[in-house]
Write an enzyme that holds these catalytic residues in place. Structure first.
Site, PDB file in Angstrom:
ATOM      1  N   CYS A 140      36.852  77.415  19.388  1.00  0.00           N
ATOM      2  CA  CYS A 140      36.771  78.500  18.408  1.00  0.00           C
ATOM      3  C   CYS A 140      36.038  79.717  18.956  1.00  0.00           C
ATOM      4  O   CYS A 140      35.680  80.624  18.197  1.00  0.00           O
ATOM      5  CB  CYS A 140      36.087  78.004  17.138  1.00  0.00           C
ATOM      6  SG  CYS A 140      36.951  76.610  16.380  1.00  0.00           S
ATOM      7  N   LYS A 205      30.724  74.039   7.279  1.00  0.00           N
ATOM      8  CA  LYS A 205      31.952  73.436   7.797  1.00  0.00           C
ATOM      9  C   LYS A 205      31.561  72.331   8.774  1.00  0.00           C
ATOM     10  O   LYS A 205      30.838  72.575   9.743  1.00  0.00           O
ATOM     11  CB  LYS A 205      32.787  74.507   8.499  1.00  0.00           C
ATOM     12  CG  LYS A 205      34.045  73.951   9.161  1.00  0.00           C
ATOM     13  CD  LYS A 205      34.926  75.049   9.705  1.00  0.00           C
ATOM     14  CE  LYS A 205      36.108  74.471  10.452  1.00  0.00           C
ATOM     15  NZ  LYS A 205      37.015  75.511  10.946  1.00  0.00           N
ATOM     16  N   ARG A 227      34.173  69.834  18.755  1.00  0.00           N
ATOM     17  CA  ARG A 227      33.591  71.031  18.134  1.00  0.00           C
ATOM     18  C   ARG A 227      32.161  70.795  17.639  1.00  0.00           C
ATOM     19  O   ARG A 227      31.645  71.567  16.832  1.00  0.00           O
ATOM     20  CB  ARG A 227      34.446  71.453  16.939  1.00  0.00           C
ATOM     21  CG  ARG A 227      35.901  71.763  17.257  1.00  0.00           C
ATOM     22  CD  ARG A 227      36.413  72.870  16.362  1.00  0.00           C
ATOM     23  NE  ARG A 227      37.852  72.926  16.227  1.00  0.00           N
ATOM     24  CZ  ARG A 227      38.688  73.305  17.192  1.00  0.00           C
ATOM     25  NH1 ARG A 227      38.233  73.603  18.397  1.00  0.00           N
ATOM     26  NH2 ARG A 227      39.998  73.342  16.948  1.00  0.00           N
ATOM     27  N   GLU A 243      22.771  76.785   6.084  1.00  0.00           N
ATOM     28  CA  GLU A 243      23.953  77.564   6.497  1.00  0.00           C
ATOM     29  C   GLU A 243      24.428  78.450   5.345  1.00  0.00           C
ATOM     30  O   GLU A 243      24.757  79.619   5.537  1.00  0.00           O
ATOM     31  CB  GLU A 243      25.104  76.623   6.908  1.00  0.00           C
ATOM     32  CG  GLU A 243      24.927  75.936   8.248  1.00  0.00           C
ATOM     33  CD  GLU A 243      25.259  76.847   9.437  1.00  0.00           C
ATOM     34  OE1 GLU A 243      25.588  78.027   9.217  1.00  0.00           O
ATOM     35  OE2 GLU A 243      25.170  76.365  10.579  1.00  0.00           O
ATOM     36  N   LYS A 258      33.340  72.545   3.372  1.00  0.00           N
ATOM     37  CA  LYS A 258      34.582  72.028   3.932  1.00  0.00           C
ATOM     38  C   LYS A 258      34.295  70.867   4.872  1.00  0.00           C
ATOM     39  O   LYS A 258      33.414  71.006   5.717  1.00  0.00           O
ATOM     40  CB  LYS A 258      35.268  73.163   4.705  1.00  0.00           C
ATOM     41  CG  LYS A 258      36.531  72.748   5.406  1.00  0.00           C
ATOM     42  CD  LYS A 258      36.996  73.849   6.316  1.00  0.00           C
ATOM     43  CE  LYS A 258      38.174  73.301   7.129  1.00  0.00           C
ATOM     44  NZ  LYS A 258      38.599  74.189   8.155  1.00  0.00           N
TER      45      LYS A 258
HETATM   46  C1  PBG Z   1      40.069  76.896  12.244  1.00  0.00           C
HETATM   47  C2  PBG Z   1      40.278  76.022  11.070  1.00  0.00           C
HETATM   48  C3  PBG Z   1      40.445  74.626  10.997  1.00  0.00           C
HETATM   49  C4  PBG Z   1      40.717  74.330   9.659  1.00  0.00           C
HETATM   50  C5  PBG Z   1      40.660  75.523   8.957  1.00  0.00           C
HETATM   51  N1  PBG Z   1      40.368  76.546   9.837  1.00  0.00           N
HETATM   52  C6  PBG Z   1      40.493  73.609  12.066  1.00  0.00           C
HETATM   53  C7  PBG Z   1      39.290  73.228  12.806  1.00  0.00           C
HETATM   54  O1  PBG Z   1      38.189  73.717  12.587  1.00  0.00           O
HETATM   55  O2  PBG Z   1      39.463  72.426  13.717  1.00  0.00           O
HETATM   56  C8  PBG Z   1      41.023  72.976   9.107  1.00  0.00           C
HETATM   57  C9  PBG Z   1      41.833  72.979   7.862  1.00  0.00           C
HETATM   58  C10 PBG Z   1      42.440  71.689   7.491  1.00  0.00           C
HETATM   59  O3  PBG Z   1      42.213  70.629   8.120  1.00  0.00           O
HETATM   60  O4  PBG Z   1      43.204  71.698   6.524  1.00  0.00           O
HETATM   61  N2  PBG Z   1      38.848  76.843  12.841  1.00  0.00           N
END
Ligand code: PBG
Length: 336
Positions: A140, A205, A227, A243, A258
């Site tokens: 990313c 996230k 990640r 965060e 998320k």
């Molecule tokens: C991009 C991103 C991701 C998702 C949303 N934006 C993938 C990740 O971080 O690997 C995941 C969304 C989903 O699983 O529905 N960074």
């Protein structure tokens, strides 16, 4: 009143009859504490610059990658179902180490935003602001010395956000989990007079296994490593609140937790702590699990999906980002 076998305390029998609240459908409606509405939903859409026909994503039955030229039907349905917003993801025509297609004026998301705005000017268009679909290494951010470099990445994320806003996006959603990304994006937007563009930050996230199907859909899996040096450790609750609070301080308009289902406690806690609108992302793996069980005849789709989404809303989410948005809006419409 006395039972034959043993005594039940008098006041319990007389006063504690919660079943009174559930006796009839009209009473259940009257006492229902949480209602799901199509206006709670945001629908993610994948746009692929290399395609000329729609292509179903094998791990996400019912979800498609769309060519730019074929967005009309999908957007028409979303508007018709009164879903207020879409979240756009792009698959570019080429990838490179710096993800330059992510901030190209004629990039896939920039073109898609213009197209959607042409089809439905009043639909709210949000965009995912990240580099992983655009970098050849799949991370990313920018790689320096084998690591994802924070501040240089934040500069590129700001460029992406500005290019999306200039194309007409109403809301940008930084999802890279770089420190300072929200503040930098806010400043970059404001400096260019884009002060009406909202920022929906993917604040908490987590490094989650539930993104698996998305990475297939978006061809965005990291080519090496994982990640975990930028996305959060699933065990951390206090850090998630940090965060979120940091993003509030940096000027986020909407914060997000998320994934959703394994993190309902954090949705609850975030809702209690901050007064901003709170989004929850019902991610790809959460979608695919249900779809797989439904395909085997093990679960009843409508019932399960409505139960899951009401749980996310009950936990405190104001916006639910879900691949089930269209089905759900349709079921809610049929039921009313
Ligand atoms: C991009 C991103 C991701 C998702 C949303 N934006 C993938 C990740 O971080 O690997 C995941 C969304 C989903 O699983 O529905 N960074």
């Amino acid at each position: 009143m006395k039972s034959e076998l043993y005594e039940v305390p008098e006041n319990f029998l007389l006063r504690q009859r919660l079943r009174r609240l559930r006796n009839r459908e009209s009473l259940r409606l009257l006492f229902s504490e949480t209602r799901l509405s199509s206006s709670d939903l945001m629908y993610p859409i994948f746009v692929d610059q290399r395609l000329s026909e729609v292509e179903e994503i094998s791990s996400m039955p019912g979800i498609f990658r769309h060519p730019l030229s074929r967005l009309k039907d999908e957007i028409g349905e979303v508007v018709d179902l009164k879903i207020p917003a879409v979240l756009l993801f792009g698959l570019p025509k080429r990838k490179d180490p710096l993800g330059s297609e992510a901030y190209a004026t004629d990039g896939v998301v920039q073109e898609a935003v213009r197209e959607v705005k042409k089809i439905a000017p009043h639909l709210t268009v949000a965009t995912d602001v990240c580099l992983c679909q655009y970098t050849d290494h799949g991370h990313c951010g920018v790689i320096r010395g084998g690591k994802v470099e924070n501040d240089e990445t934040v500069g590129l994320l700001s460029r992406i956000a500005v290019s999306h806003a200039e194309a007409g996006a109403d809301m940008v959603g930084p999802s890279a989990m770089m420190d300072g990304q929200v503040g930098a994006i806010r400043r970059a937007l404001d400096e260019r007079g884009l002060d009406e563009t909202l920022i929906m930050s993917y604040s908490a996230k987590f490094a989650s296994g539930f993104y698996g199907p998305f990475r297939e859909a978006a061809e965005s899996a990291p080519q090496w490593g994982d990640r975990r040096s930028y996305q959060m450790d699933p065990s951390n609750r206090r850090e998630a609140m940090r965060e979120i609070e940091m993003d509030v301080g940096e000027g986020a308009d909407v914060v997000m937790v998320k994934p959703a289902l394994s993190y309902l406690d954090l949705i609850r806690e975030a809702r209690a702590r901050v007064s901003l609108p709170l989004a929850a992302y019902n991610v790809s793996g959460e979608y695919s699990m249900i779809k797989a069980a439904v395909q085997r005849g093990w679960l009843e789709e409508k019932r399960i999906v409505l139960e899951v989404l009401i749980a996310i809303k009950r936990a405190g989410a104001n916006i639910i980002i879900t691949y089930f948005a269209k089905d759900t809006a349709e079921w809610l419409r049929e039921d009313n």
